[in-house]
Design a protein around this motif. Sequence first.
Motif, PDB file in Angstrom:
ATOM      1  N   SER A  41       9.127   2.953  -0.145  1.00  0.00           N
ATOM      2  CA  SER A  41       7.778   2.863   0.111  1.00  0.00           C
ATOM      3  C   SER A  41       7.432   1.415  -0.023  1.00  0.00           C
ATOM      4  N   GLY A  42       6.866   0.818   0.866  1.00  0.00           N
ATOM      5  CA  GLY A  42       6.273  -0.490   0.777  1.00  0.00           C
ATOM      6  C   GLY A  42       7.394  -1.522   0.760  1.00  0.00           C
ATOM      7  N   HIS A  43       8.608  -1.270   1.476  1.00  0.00           N
ATOM      8  CA  HIS A  43       9.871  -1.966   1.422  1.00  0.00           C
ATOM      9  C   HIS A  43      10.462  -2.051  -0.085  1.00  0.00           C
ATOM     10  N   GLN A  44      10.263  -0.980  -1.035  1.00  0.00           N
ATOM     11  CA  GLN A  44      10.635  -1.057  -2.166  1.00  0.00           C
ATOM     12  C   GLN A  44      11.487   0.362  -2.542  1.00  0.00           C
ATOM     13  N   ILE A  45      12.624   0.290  -3.160  1.00  0.00           N
ATOM     14  CA  ILE A  45      13.202   1.524  -3.577  1.00  0.00           C
ATOM     15  C   ILE A  45      13.369   1.673  -5.068  1.00  0.00           C
ATOM     16  N   PRO A  46      12.570   2.686  -5.728  1.00  0.00           N
ATOM     17  CA  PRO A  46      12.852   2.981  -7.184  1.00  0.00           C
ATOM     18  C   PRO A  46      14.107   3.462  -7.312  1.00  0.00           C
ATOM     19  N   LEU A  67       7.313  -5.937 -12.833  1.00  0.00           N
ATOM     20  CA  LEU A  67       6.899  -7.370 -13.501  1.00  0.00           C
ATOM     21  C   LEU A  67       8.034  -8.225 -13.337  1.00  0.00           C
ATOM     22  N   ALA A  68       9.332  -7.668 -13.450  1.00  0.00           N
ATOM     23  CA  ALA A  68      10.590  -8.555 -13.409  1.00  0.00           C
ATOM     24  C   ALA A  68      10.959  -8.826 -11.906  1.00  0.00           C
ATOM     25  N   SER A  69      10.321  -8.145 -10.910  1.00  0.00           N
ATOM     26  CA  SER A  69      10.475  -8.726  -9.635  1.00  0.00           C
ATOM     27  C   SER A  69       9.473  -9.452  -8.944  1.00  0.00           C
ATOM     28  N   MET A  70       8.665  -9.885  -9.682  1.00  0.00           N
ATOM     29  CA  MET A  70       7.540 -10.674  -9.069  1.00  0.00           C
ATOM     30  C   MET A  70       7.791 -11.923  -8.225  1.00  0.00           C
ATOM     31  N   ASP A  71       8.694 -12.663  -8.816  1.00  0.00           N
ATOM     32  CA  ASP A  71       9.257 -13.971  -8.387  1.00  0.00           C
ATOM     33  C   ASP A  71      10.556 -13.537  -7.718  1.00  0.00           C
ATOM     34  N   VAL A  72      10.370 -13.316  -6.503  1.00  0.00           N
ATOM     35  CA  VAL A  72      11.632 -13.065  -5.724  1.00  0.00           C
ATOM     36  C   VAL A  72      12.524 -14.124  -5.119  1.00  0.00           C
ATOM     37  N   SER A  73      11.991 -15.614  -5.584  1.00  0.00           N
ATOM     38  CA  SER A  73      12.638 -16.551  -5.232  1.00  0.00           C
ATOM     39  C   SER A  73      13.643 -16.930  -6.159  1.00  0.00           C
ATOM     40  N   LEU A  74      13.844 -16.171  -7.304  1.00  0.00           N
ATOM     41  CA  LEU A  74      14.951 -16.588  -8.319  1.00  0.00           C
ATOM     42  C   LEU A  74      16.272 -16.608  -7.643  1.00  0.00           C
ATOM     43  N   PRO A  75      17.331 -17.711  -7.667  1.00  0.00           N
ATOM     44  CA  PRO A  75      18.725 -17.826  -6.795  1.00  0.00           C
ATOM     45  C   PRO A  75      19.714 -16.618  -7.263  1.00  0.00           C
ATOM     46  N   ALA A  76      19.473 -15.863  -8.544  1.00  0.00           N
ATOM     47  CA  ALA A  76      20.232 -14.844  -9.049  1.00  0.00           C
ATOM     48  C   ALA A  76      20.032 -13.520  -8.238  1.00  0.00           C
ATOM     49  N   ARG A  77      18.704 -13.613  -7.525  1.00  0.00           N
ATOM     50  CA  ARG A  77      18.120 -12.286  -6.632  1.00  0.00           C
ATOM     51  C   ARG A  77      18.130 -11.084  -7.625  1.00  0.00           C
ATOM     52  N   TYR A  78      18.124 -11.526  -8.951  1.00  0.00           N
ATOM     53  CA  TYR A  78      17.608 -10.220  -9.908  1.00  0.00           C
ATOM     54  C   TYR A  78      17.160 -10.563 -10.899  1.00  0.00           C
ATOM     55  N   CYS A  79      16.573  -9.929 -11.705  1.00  0.00           N
ATOM     56  CA  CYS A  79      15.726 -10.305 -13.180  1.00  0.00           C
ATOM     57  C   CYS A  79      15.727  -9.173 -13.822  1.00  0.00           C
ATOM     58  N   GLU A 137       1.231 -11.987  -3.349  1.00  0.00           N
ATOM     59  CA  GLU A 137       2.139 -11.665  -2.208  1.00  0.00           C
ATOM     60  C   GLU A 137       1.963 -10.110  -1.747  1.00  0.00           C
ATOM     61  N   MET A 138       1.699  -9.299  -3.056  1.00  0.00           N
ATOM     62  CA  MET A 138       1.357  -7.967  -2.551  1.00  0.00           C
ATOM     63  C   MET A 138       0.122  -7.686  -1.482  1.00  0.00           C
ATOM     64  N   SER A 198      -1.126   1.500   1.996  1.00  0.00           N
ATOM     65  CA  SER A 198      -1.256   2.063   0.888  1.00  0.00           C
ATOM     66  C   SER A 198      -0.313   2.132  -0.378  1.00  0.00           C
ATOM     67  N   ASP A 199       0.858   2.195   0.179  1.00  0.00           N
ATOM     68  CA  ASP A 199       1.989   2.074  -0.592  1.00  0.00           C
ATOM     69  C   ASP A 199       2.163   0.684  -1.373  1.00  0.00           C
ATOM     70  N   ILE A 200       1.695  -0.184  -0.769  1.00  0.00           N
ATOM     71  CA  ILE A 200       1.902  -1.550  -1.258  1.00  0.00           C
ATOM     72  C   ILE A 200       0.505  -1.711  -2.439  1.00  0.00           C
ATOM     73  N   LEU A 201      -0.551  -1.051  -2.005  1.00  0.00           N
ATOM     74  CA  LEU A 201      -1.680  -1.080  -2.999  1.00  0.00           C
ATOM     75  C   LEU A 201      -1.468  -0.221  -4.350  1.00  0.00           C
ATOM     76  N   MET A 202      -0.733   0.614  -4.240  1.00  0.00           N
ATOM     77  CA  MET A 202      -0.374   1.798  -5.281  1.00  0.00           C
ATOM     78  C   MET A 202       0.767   0.686  -6.071  1.00  0.00           C
ATOM     79  N   LYS A 203       1.525  -0.054  -5.620  1.00  0.00           N
ATOM     80  CA  LYS A 203       2.192  -0.987  -6.309  1.00  0.00           C
ATOM     81  C   LYS A 203       1.481  -2.022  -7.256  1.00  0.00           C
ATOM     82  N   MET A 204       0.501  -2.329  -6.402  1.00  0.00           N
ATOM     83  CA  MET A 204      -0.701  -3.394  -7.307  1.00  0.00           C
ATOM     84  C   MET A 204      -1.048  -2.781  -8.173  1.00  0.00           C
ATOM     85  N   ILE A 205      -1.595  -1.496  -8.288  1.00  0.00           N
ATOM     86  CA  ILE A 205      -2.129  -0.810  -9.334  1.00  0.00           C
ATOM     87  C   ILE A 205      -1.174  -0.571 -10.447  1.00  0.00           C
ATOM     88  N   ASP A 206       0.212  -0.323 -10.033  1.00  0.00           N
ATOM     89  CA  ASP A 206       1.209  -0.035 -11.105  1.00  0.00           C
ATOM     90  C   ASP A 206       1.565  -1.403 -11.863  1.00  0.00           C
TER      91      ASP A 206
END
Length: 525
Positions: free
Chosen positions: A224-229, A287-299, A318-319, A336-344
Motif C-alpha cells: 500500500s502506498g508503494h510500501q510492503i510491511p 522512521l528509519a526509512s525517512m531518508d531514502v537517499s542513504l547509499p546503503a539503501r537500508y537503515c 515526501e509523503m 489514502s494509503d500514504i496519508l495513513m503512513k503519515m499518521i503512523d
Amino acid sequence: MIRVLIVDDEPIERMALQKIIEEGFTEVEVVGQASNGREAIEAAARLQPDLITMDIKMPGINGLQAIEQIKATNERIKFIMVTAFDTFEFAQQAIRLGVYDYMLKPSRISVVLDTISRVVEEMKHLQLEEAHRNHEKEKLRKMTPLLEADLVEQLLFTEMPAQILHEMIDLIGLPPAGDGFVMTLVFSEFGEQEEEQPDLDAVYAHVKNQLQMYAQPYWIGKMSGHQIPLIVFLDGELTPRAQAIGLARRLLQSMNGIWDRHRLFIGIGGVCRDMRDMRKSYHEALLASMDVSLPARYCLYEDVSRQDIQSVGGHTLEMEKGVLEAARCGNMDGASDILMKMIDVSEGFGQGIAMAQQRIFEVLIIVSRMLEDMGMVVNKPYFPYPPTSYKQLKAESHLLIHQLVDMGDAVETDLLQTMKAYIQAHAHEDLSLERLAATVNRNPFYVSKLFKEHFGMNYIDFLTEHRIETAKGLMQETEMSLKEITYEVGYNDPNYFSRVFKKLVGLSPTDYRKMLLRPSNKKQL
C-alpha cells in the motif's frame, strides 16, 4: 475407477476372480496379477493399485508378510485377505495390519461380489472425503496470503486480542510467532507516465518469491502506498542486527538488474518480544526509512540519531508529495494509503494527536485546492470533532479524503465533456492518449484513470467503440466502399479494421452490410 491387483499362487483362482470382478463391476479395473509375495510387492510399487486381494498361503514371502512390506511404503492401498484357512491366528494378524475384509476360498460368486462391493463403496466414500479435504485445503491455500496480509495489517495498524491472534495463526498455518522485528520495503522513483508505472503485482510477487527462498520465517503484509510491511522472526544463532542486515542485503541484491528503475529502500525497526508490540517496531521502521537517499539503501532504527528523529517532521514532506501525486492521478485509495503512513509516522514520533490532525487537515486542504484547479467539484474537508486516538484519526482521515470528490458529479464536469467532444471530432485522426491529455492540460496517466473510473473502459477501447459505431452508421447511410470507410474512421489497414469490427460487432464488415441490405431487398420482391 478403483484399481485392483489380484495376488494368488493358483492361476485358476486368479483368472476366476478377475472374470468375476470384470463382469460384476463397471467402476473397478483389474490392473494386474501376481503369483507370490515378492511379485505382489513389485507390482504394487509399479501399478499403484487402490485395492489388493491377497492370498495368505504362498511360497516364499506369504501374504501377510507382503501386506506388511507394501503398507510400509504405501499406506493408501487397501487389502482383502483371501485364505482357505479360517483360523484365529490369521484373523489377529489381519486386524493388526489393517486388512479391510477377508474371503474364504473357494467362495460363491455372490460372496465375492458382496465382499468387494462393500470395500469398494467404503473406498469411494473415503476418496470423496479426501477430495473434499483437498478442496478445502486448496481454498485455504489460496486464502492464506490474504489472511496473512490481513493479520499483518491488524497487528501493525490496530489492536488485536491475543486469543484471536493465536487462532488466526493456527488457522492458516503460519510460522510460529516469536521475537521479531518489522521491515518496511519502500519503492520509489516511479514515473508519471502510465507506461512507466510498475506492475505492482509483479513487484510484490518478486518479493514473496525471494522471501520463500530464505530460511528466515516471516509474515508479509499487502503493498500500500508503494510500501510492503514485513514481520520477520528471529531464527538461528546470528544476532538480530546481523539477521536484519543479511535479509535486507539479499532483498536489495535481488532487485538488481530487474527492478533497477524502481529503487528499493528498507527501514528496519527494533526487536519486539511480544507480538502485540509490533506496532512500535513498525513505527520505528517507518522512521528509519525517512531518508531514502542513504547509499546503503537500508537503515536500522537503532542507527538513527536522536537529532534525526526530532526532525522527522520534515521528512514527511515526501509523503505529502505522494498524497498530492496520487490524488492528481485520480488514485484516491493510494492517496489514502500514504496519508495513513503519515499518521503512523506521527504516532511513532510521539507527536500529539491534535498536532497530527492539524497537519493532515492542511494536506487535505492542499489536495482539495488542486482538484478544484483541475475542474472537479470538491467537497471541503472538515473534521467534525477532535479525535481522541490515532485509530480514530486514521478512520476520519480515510473517510475525508474519499469524500473530497463526488465521482458521480465529476462525470458531468467540463473536463470529461470536453474530452468526449474532442474524441468525436478527431477520432478519424491519429489520436493518441498524450495528444488528448494535452488538449485538456492534464497528465496522460490521470486521463487514463479518469476514463477507467467514469466510462468503465480504457481510452483505447472508448476510441475504438466510437470508430466502429461511426463505421456502422456510414455503412447504413452512405454508398461508400468498405475500404473508404476504413480510412474515414481512422484506420490505415482494411484487414485490421475488419478484425476489430468483427470482434466488437460479431460480424465482419461485409456480412454486417449484407444484413443491412436484406430488409430492403425483401421489399423490392
